[in-house]
Write an enzyme that holds these catalytic residues in place. Structure first.
Site, PDB file in Angstrom:
ATOM      1  N   ASP A  91      13.604   1.107 -25.222  1.00 62.74           N
ATOM      2  CA  ASP A  91      13.606   2.367 -24.507  1.00 62.74           C
ATOM      3  C   ASP A  91      14.925   2.459 -23.752  1.00 62.74           C
ATOM      4  O   ASP A  91      15.531   1.441 -23.417  1.00 62.74           O
ATOM      5  CB  ASP A  91      12.411   2.445 -23.553  1.00 62.74           C
ATOM      6  N   GLY A 217       7.205  12.381 -21.973  1.00 61.56           N
ATOM      7  CA  GLY A 217       6.597  13.236 -20.956  1.00 61.56           C
ATOM      8  C   GLY A 217       5.075  13.288 -21.004  1.00 61.56           C
ATOM      9  O   GLY A 217       4.456  14.168 -20.405  1.00 61.56           O
ATOM     10  N   ASP A 267       3.405   2.548 -28.092  1.00 63.57           N
ATOM     11  CA  ASP A 267       3.626   1.361 -27.253  1.00 63.57           C
ATOM     12  C   ASP A 267       2.830   1.558 -25.972  1.00 63.57           C
ATOM     13  O   ASP A 267       2.672   2.695 -25.506  1.00 63.57           O
ATOM     14  CB  ASP A 267       5.114   1.200 -26.904  1.00 63.57           C
TER      15      ASP A 267
HETATM   16  C1  LIG Z   1       3.024   4.783 -19.589  1.00 62.90           C
HETATM   17  N1  LIG Z   1       3.293   6.167 -19.888  1.00 62.90           N
HETATM   18  C2  LIG Z   1       4.537   6.517 -20.297  1.00 62.90           C
HETATM   19  N2  LIG Z   1       5.539   5.631 -20.539  1.00 62.90           N
HETATM   20  C3  LIG Z   1       6.609   6.405 -20.882  1.00 62.90           C
HETATM   21  C4  LIG Z   1       7.916   6.005 -21.189  1.00 62.90           C
HETATM   22  C5  LIG Z   1       8.314   4.552 -21.056  1.00 62.90           C
HETATM   23  C6  LIG Z   1       7.788   3.647 -22.042  1.00 62.90           C
HETATM   24  C7  LIG Z   1       8.440   2.290 -21.698  1.00 62.90           C
HETATM   25  O1  LIG Z   1       8.197   1.870 -20.358  1.00 62.90           O
HETATM   26  C8  LIG Z   1       7.856   0.505 -20.307  1.00 62.90           C
HETATM   27  O2  LIG Z   1       6.490   0.349 -19.964  1.00 62.90           O
HETATM   28  C9  LIG Z   1       6.116   0.959 -18.737  1.00 62.90           C
HETATM   29  C10 LIG Z   1       8.061  -0.009 -21.685  1.00 62.90           C
HETATM   30  O3  LIG Z   1       9.364  -0.515 -21.793  1.00 62.90           O
HETATM   31  C11 LIG Z   1       9.474  -1.522 -22.785  1.00 62.90           C
HETATM   32  C12 LIG Z   1       7.908   1.237 -22.552  1.00 62.90           C
HETATM   33  O4  LIG Z   1       8.729   1.215 -23.672  1.00 62.90           O
HETATM   34  C13 LIG Z   1       8.869   7.027 -21.480  1.00 62.90           C
HETATM   35  N3  LIG Z   1      10.160   6.652 -21.786  1.00 62.90           N
HETATM   36  C14 LIG Z   1      11.088   7.620 -21.988  1.00 62.90           C
HETATM   37  N4  LIG Z   1      12.369   7.283 -22.291  1.00 62.90           N
HETATM   38  N5  LIG Z   1      10.784   8.957 -21.943  1.00 62.90           N
HETATM   39  C15 LIG Z   1       9.519   9.396 -21.681  1.00 62.90           C
HETATM   40  O5  LIG Z   1       9.285  10.613 -21.615  1.00 62.90           O
HETATM   41  C16 LIG Z   1       8.490   8.397 -21.440  1.00 62.90           C
HETATM   42  C17 LIG Z   1       7.168   8.773 -21.165  1.00 62.90           C
HETATM   43  C18 LIG Z   1       6.227   7.764 -20.873  1.00 62.90           C
HETATM   44  N6  LIG Z   1       4.914   7.807 -20.521  1.00 62.90           N
END
Ligand SMILES: CNc1nc2c(CC[C@H]3O[C@@H](OC)[C@H](OC)[C@@H]3O)c3nc(N)[nH]c(=O)c3cc2[nH]1
Length: 369
Positions: A91, A217, A267
């Site tokens: 990410d 989002g 994930d």
């Molecule tokens: C939990 N809900 C959620 N997570 C999100 C993550 C992180 C996931 C990343 O955050 C880390 O875990 C918390 C992990 O990092 C390895 C995962 O890949 C998101 N990342 C991005 N770039 N854009 C988003 O709109 C987004 C929305 C999420 N909603």
């Protein structure tokens, strides 16, 4: 050889296939264990491999702060560092900057923040995030830098936010260098819970052109129903021939409902985080092993499972480990939960291939409520 995404079968909007990468094939629908700081917490890499995971997640925010991008590159990159030779998706860091860092300053250029570890100052731009992911960490699937629009934003705020993410998506692609032979770049769709904005974001990203499309989002407090409704209007806007990745999702029922709507990759920290706190997922729903009713339960969680953590230790033993606050308890339940998640994905892939996904979905919805 580049990335190729092939669908082998569909059942309604659900589909099963393979995302082939230079480091190995990813069977979809796929669940990707989260290895934020170069480790899937409490588990060895061999234990993770034994669950059947085809790909792991890393996180640019954590790795750029510790051990540091340049240091990681000097040590041979993330795969070598953690001993995982299959694909890794990273990410881009934007989400964690907002959820972890202190003192953030957001500008068109990028986001300036202070490390939650030692307060040091950092700047994350689309270009720096691509350099970190593609050149220093060396991940196989790279996410654009985006802004995760907070749930509860107004229509106007969500529009401003998705347009920033689209501009950052364009800059990410330029920095990535268009296309690369051995790495893939995914765009991230925003637009909060507004159907017109989800379409607008998807259109903007399709005109830039990505190897895959993440749905961002969501899983940010909107709840299951609104997440499903947003998927209903977002997934159809995404290209059929590219993988779709729903970020941060989710509970087992979320995975079933999102696969039903055409999502290919997931994930979530839940299987490992809940596992460390004593929650074990089973085909009959979750249990908490700390509950007194397990104190003398001589049976394993699932004697039929191929996962040793599920088929060998009794629930009484696991109960004891948690009561005694023994580290082994966290490892065994994380291992069990990841094994369960992989078994759920395998069951969905098989059901779609046989045209029986709706039967499986109905059974699981009935059981998990
Ligand atoms: C939990 N809900 C959620 N997570 C999100 C993550 C992180 C996931 C990343 O955050 C880390 O875990 C918390 C992990 O990092 C390895 C995962 O890949 C998101 N990342 C991005 N770039 N854009 C988003 O709109 C987004 C929305 C999420 N909603």
């Amino acid at each position: 050889m580049r990335f190729t995404f092939t669908c082998h079968a569909t059942d309604g909007h659900a589909r099963t296939g393979v995302l082939s990468t230079p480091r190995g094939d990813i069977r979809t629908p796929a669940f990707m264990p989260v290895g934020t700081a170069a480790t899937v917490k409490a588990m060895s890499i061999d234990q993770v491999k034994s669950t059947g995971a085809d790909i792991l997640l890393g996180n640019t925010y954590h790795l750029m702060l510790r051990p540091g991008g340049e240091r990681l590159a000097r040590l041979g990159g993330l795969h070598h560092f953690m001993g995982w030779d299959k694909p890794i998706l990273t990410d881009s860091g934007g989400f964690q900057v907002w959820s972890l860092a202190g003192l953030r300053k957001m500008t068109e250029a990028g986001v300036e923040f202070r490390s939650h570890i030692d307060g040091s100052r950092h700047m994350l731009t689309p270009e720096r995030s691509i350099e970190l992911q593609a050149d220093l960490i060396g991940s196989d699937i790279i996410m654009q830098l985006d802004e995760c629009t907070t749930f509860g934003s107004s229509h106007e705020e969500a529009l401003v936010s998705l347009e920033l993410s689209a501009r950052w998506g364009e800059r990410s692609k330029v920095a990535f260098g268009g296309t690369r032979a051995t790495q893939a770049l995914f765009g991230i769709v925003q637009g909060s819970v507004f159907p017109d904005l989800r379409k607008r974001s998807a259109d903007a990203l399709k005109s830039i052109g990505f190897d895959g499309y993440a749905i961002g989002g969501l899983a940010v407090g909107e709840g299951h129903q609104l997440m499903c409704q947003t998927l209903d209007v977002t997934v159809p806007e995404l290209p059929m021939d590219r993988p779709r990745y729903l970020m941060g999702v989710g509970k087992p029922i979320d995975l079933v409902e999102a696969v039903h709507r055409g999502v290919d990759m997931f994930d979530c920290v839940l299987p490992t985080r809940a596992g460390r706190h004593g929650q074990a997922w089973t085909w009959d729903g979750p249990i908490n092993i700390r509950n007194a009713r397990f104190a003398e339960d001589p049976d394993p969680i699932d004697p039929t499972s191929t996962c040793p953590a599920s088929s060998r230790p009794s629930k009484a033993y696991l109960h004891h480990l948690f009561k005694a606050e023994e580290i082994l308890g966290q490892t065994l339940l994380s291992w069990h939960n990841l094994g369960f998640y992989q078994d759920l994905m395998a069951a969905m892939r098989a059901a779609i291939a046989k045209g029986q996904f709706q039967d499986l979905r109905a059974r699981l919805r009935q059981r998990w409520g």
